[in-house]
Design a protein around this motif. Sequence first.
Motif, PDB file in Angstrom:
ATOM      1  N   MET A   2       0.652  -1.128  -0.206  1.00 27.82           N
ATOM      2  CA  MET A   2      -0.019   0.357   0.084  1.00 27.82           C
ATOM      3  C   MET A   2       0.964   0.853  -0.134  1.00 27.82           C
ATOM      4  O   MET A   2       2.131   0.849   0.615  1.00 27.82           O
ATOM      5  CB  MET A   2      -0.989   0.334   0.875  1.00 27.82           C
ATOM      6  CG  MET A   2      -1.819  -0.888   1.117  1.00 27.82           C
ATOM      7  SD  MET A   2      -2.438  -1.374   2.794  1.00 27.82           S
ATOM      8  CE  MET A   2      -4.059   0.399   2.379  1.00 27.82           C
ATOM      9  N   GLU A   3       0.339   2.134  -1.101  1.00 25.36           N
ATOM     10  CA  GLU A   3       1.108   3.002  -1.000  1.00 25.36           C
ATOM     11  C   GLU A   3       1.069   4.085   0.015  1.00 25.36           C
ATOM     12  O   GLU A   3      -0.614   3.877   1.352  1.00 25.36           O
ATOM     13  CB  GLU A   3       1.113   3.907  -2.059  1.00 25.36           C
ATOM     14  CG  GLU A   3       1.436   3.741  -3.421  1.00 25.36           C
ATOM     15  CD  GLU A   3       0.903   4.625  -4.729  1.00 25.36           C
ATOM     16  OE1 GLU A   3       0.878   5.695  -4.411  1.00 25.36           O
ATOM     17  OE2 GLU A   3       1.307   3.722  -5.919  1.00 25.36           O
ATOM     18  N   ILE A   4       1.282   5.312   0.412  1.00 29.02           N
ATOM     19  CA  ILE A   4       1.195   6.082   1.271  1.00 29.02           C
ATOM     20  C   ILE A   4      -0.352   7.132   1.580  1.00 29.02           C
ATOM     21  O   ILE A   4      -0.986   7.286   2.558  1.00 29.02           O
ATOM     22  CB  ILE A   4       2.621   7.497   1.796  1.00 29.02           C
ATOM     23  CG1 ILE A   4       1.804   7.758   3.332  1.00 29.02           C
ATOM     24  CG2 ILE A   4       2.731   8.280   0.764  1.00 29.02           C
ATOM     25  CD1 ILE A   4       2.387   7.051   4.942  1.00 29.02           C
ATOM     26  N   GLN A   5      -0.652   7.281   0.631  1.00 29.91           N
ATOM     27  CA  GLN A   5      -1.620   8.017   0.355  1.00 29.91           C
ATOM     28  C   GLN A   5      -2.475   6.874  -0.087  1.00 29.91           C
ATOM     29  O   GLN A   5      -3.773   7.497   1.046  1.00 29.91           O
ATOM     30  CB  GLN A   5      -1.955   8.063  -2.093  1.00 29.91           C
ATOM     31  CG  GLN A   5      -2.844   9.136  -1.984  1.00 29.91           C
ATOM     32  CD  GLN A   5      -3.105   9.365  -3.351  1.00 29.91           C
ATOM     33  OE1 GLN A   5      -2.483   8.414  -4.379  1.00 29.91           O
ATOM     34  NE2 GLN A   5      -3.828  10.051  -3.733  1.00 29.91           N
ATOM     35  N   GLU A   6      -2.741   5.438  -0.166  1.00 28.23           N
ATOM     36  CA  GLU A   6      -4.144   5.293  -0.157  1.00 28.23           C
ATOM     37  C   GLU A   6      -4.384   4.439   1.660  1.00 28.23           C
ATOM     38  O   GLU A   6      -5.515   4.606   2.298  1.00 28.23           O
ATOM     39  CB  GLU A   6      -4.015   3.348  -0.132  1.00 28.23           C
ATOM     40  CG  GLU A   6      -3.584   3.501  -1.872  1.00 28.23           C
ATOM     41  CD  GLU A   6      -3.262   2.133  -2.632  1.00 28.23           C
ATOM     42  OE1 GLU A   6      -2.597   1.349  -1.577  1.00 28.23           O
ATOM     43  OE2 GLU A   6      -3.243   2.093  -4.008  1.00 28.23           O
ATOM     44  N   ILE A   7      -3.260   4.712   2.177  1.00 33.50           N
ATOM     45  CA  ILE A   7      -3.341   4.733   3.677  1.00 33.50           C
ATOM     46  C   ILE A   7      -4.129   5.937   4.137  1.00 33.50           C
ATOM     47  O   ILE A   7      -4.881   5.467   5.551  1.00 33.50           O
ATOM     48  CB  ILE A   7      -2.211   4.053   4.277  1.00 33.50           C
ATOM     49  CG1 ILE A   7      -1.014   3.273   4.025  1.00 33.50           C
ATOM     50  CG2 ILE A   7      -2.118   4.480   6.171  1.00 33.50           C
ATOM     51  CD1 ILE A   7      -0.306   2.714   4.353  1.00 33.50           C
ATOM     52  N   THR A  49     -13.950  12.762   5.115  1.00 30.12           N
ATOM     53  CA  THR A  49     -14.356  12.323   4.614  1.00 30.12           C
ATOM     54  C   THR A  49     -14.421  12.924   2.514  1.00 30.12           C
ATOM     55  O   THR A  49     -13.087  12.176   1.986  1.00 30.12           O
ATOM     56  CB  THR A  49     -15.774  12.091   4.533  1.00 30.12           C
ATOM     57  OG1 THR A  49     -16.154  11.664   5.450  1.00 30.12           O
ATOM     58  CG2 THR A  49     -16.386  11.102   2.493  1.00 30.12           C
ATOM     59  N   LEU A  50     -14.512  14.218   3.168  1.00 31.99           N
ATOM     60  CA  LEU A  50     -14.023  15.929   1.939  1.00 31.99           C
ATOM     61  C   LEU A  50     -12.139  15.610   1.442  1.00 31.99           C
ATOM     62  O   LEU A  50     -11.790  16.580   0.809  1.00 31.99           O
ATOM     63  CB  LEU A  50     -14.927  16.489   2.826  1.00 31.99           C
ATOM     64  CG  LEU A  50     -16.424  16.616   1.929  1.00 31.99           C
ATOM     65  CD1 LEU A  50     -16.935  18.139   2.076  1.00 31.99           C
ATOM     66  CD2 LEU A  50     -16.595  16.473   0.209  1.00 31.99           C
ATOM     67  N   THR A  51     -12.135  15.507   2.893  1.00 32.45           N
ATOM     68  CA  THR A  51     -10.489  16.023   3.119  1.00 32.45           C
ATOM     69  C   THR A  51      -9.809  14.588   2.463  1.00 32.45           C
ATOM     70  O   THR A  51      -8.907  14.442   1.486  1.00 32.45           O
ATOM     71  CB  THR A  51     -10.045  15.768   4.611  1.00 32.45           C
ATOM     72  OG1 THR A  51     -10.977  16.332   5.280  1.00 32.45           O
ATOM     73  CG2 THR A  51      -8.226  15.949   4.698  1.00 32.45           C
ATOM     74  N   ALA A  52     -10.662  13.250   2.896  1.00 30.71           N
ATOM     75  CA  ALA A  52      -9.701  11.642   1.877  1.00 30.71           C
ATOM     76  C   ALA A  52     -10.231  12.251   0.820  1.00 30.71           C
ATOM     77  O   ALA A  52      -9.469  11.821  -0.467  1.00 30.71           O
ATOM     78  CB  ALA A  52     -10.563  10.800   2.091  1.00 30.71           C
ATOM     79  N   VAL A  53     -11.428  12.892  -0.046  1.00 31.01           N
ATOM     80  CA  VAL A  53     -11.940  13.342  -1.167  1.00 31.01           C
ATOM     81  C   VAL A  53     -10.458  14.430  -2.160  1.00 31.01           C
ATOM     82  O   VAL A  53     -10.322  13.547  -3.368  1.00 31.01           O
ATOM     83  CB  VAL A  53     -12.776  13.927  -2.052  1.00 31.01           C
ATOM     84  CG1 VAL A  53     -13.713  14.566  -3.188  1.00 31.01           C
ATOM     85  CG2 VAL A  53     -14.266  13.070  -1.215  1.00 31.01           C
ATOM     86  N   ASP A  78     -11.519   1.620  -4.803  1.00 29.59           N
ATOM     87  CA  ASP A  78     -13.081   1.272  -4.021  1.00 29.59           C
ATOM     88  C   ASP A  78     -12.893   1.716  -3.000  1.00 29.59           C
ATOM     89  O   ASP A  78     -14.159   1.150  -1.874  1.00 29.59           O
ATOM     90  CB  ASP A  78     -12.210  -0.506  -4.004  1.00 29.59           C
ATOM     91  CG  ASP A  78     -11.748  -1.522  -4.886  1.00 29.59           C
ATOM     92  OD1 ASP A  78     -12.964  -1.439  -5.656  1.00 29.59           O
ATOM     93  OD2 ASP A  78     -11.096  -2.975  -4.969  1.00 29.59           O
ATOM     94  N   ILE A  79     -12.487   1.987  -1.585  1.00 32.54           N
ATOM     95  CA  ILE A  79     -12.203   2.901  -0.799  1.00 32.54           C
ATOM     96  C   ILE A  79     -13.749   3.754  -0.914  1.00 32.54           C
ATOM     97  O   ILE A  79     -14.668   3.871  -0.263  1.00 32.54           O
ATOM     98  CB  ILE A  79     -11.012   2.990  -0.026  1.00 32.54           C
ATOM     99  CG1 ILE A  79     -10.502   2.158   0.100  1.00 32.54           C
ATOM    100  CG2 ILE A  79     -11.668   4.571   0.930  1.00 32.54           C
ATOM    101  CD1 ILE A  79      -9.094   3.029   0.157  1.00 32.54           C
ATOM    102  N   LEU A  80     -13.613   4.931  -2.041  1.00 28.60           N
ATOM    103  CA  LEU A  80     -14.754   5.363  -2.026  1.00 28.60           C
ATOM    104  C   LEU A  80     -15.660   5.081  -2.117  1.00 28.60           C
ATOM    105  O   LEU A  80     -17.003   6.008  -1.975  1.00 28.60           O
ATOM    106  CB  LEU A  80     -13.719   6.583  -3.377  1.00 28.60           C
ATOM    107  CG  LEU A  80     -12.772   7.830  -2.789  1.00 28.60           C
ATOM    108  CD1 LEU A  80     -12.181   8.384  -3.957  1.00 28.60           C
ATOM    109  CD2 LEU A  80     -12.493   8.413  -2.134  1.00 28.60           C
TER     110      LEU A  80
END
Lengths: 104, 91
Positions: free
Chosen positions: A1-6, A50-54, B6-8
Amino acid sequence: MEIQEIVVLLLAAGGVFFAIVAAIGLVRLPDVYTRTHSASKSETFGAVLTLTAVAITFGWDLSSLKTVLLLVFMFLTNPTAAHAIVRAAADQDIEPWTTEDEES
Amino acid sequence: MTLITDILFGAAAVFVTASLIAVYRILRGPTMPDRVIAINVLGSNVVIVIALLAAAIGEPGALDIALVYALLNFLLSITISKFTVDRGEVL
């Protein structure tokens, strides 16, 4: 896993958790004031996470800037709307929920 | 389909489920402010779902729709709370 995915996984999991908390509080709590307490705070925090994740998913882009704008807008307007609705509820003389021994 | 997609999509599914839970309060809610609060929560969830899907399918134009929807959601709450009481100001 990359750092962005985590990072995206952790932020999305936190946002989903707070959205579930807001939904449960909206159903389970006894009156309009406690429901607003649950809905405004938990929902706002879930939206921010959630919007931070987006925004992290989009990366350095104009879309990311738009997402941050949406985040700031929801962070400001969600509690304001909840406050206005509860103030209208208080003006309509809706009684707050109390336990029996508190009323004496 | 990468892991982030998938996560989104999974997060969007959970937000839709939370919106369906809020629909219970809209239908049931004993007083009018209960319904307005639940509609506000549902609208916020819809905005978040639009943003998540915009990131998942790589369509940044949907973010504009999310912005306009958030604006209309806020306007709805403020307007209902203003015109259901006999008073000049709300906040």
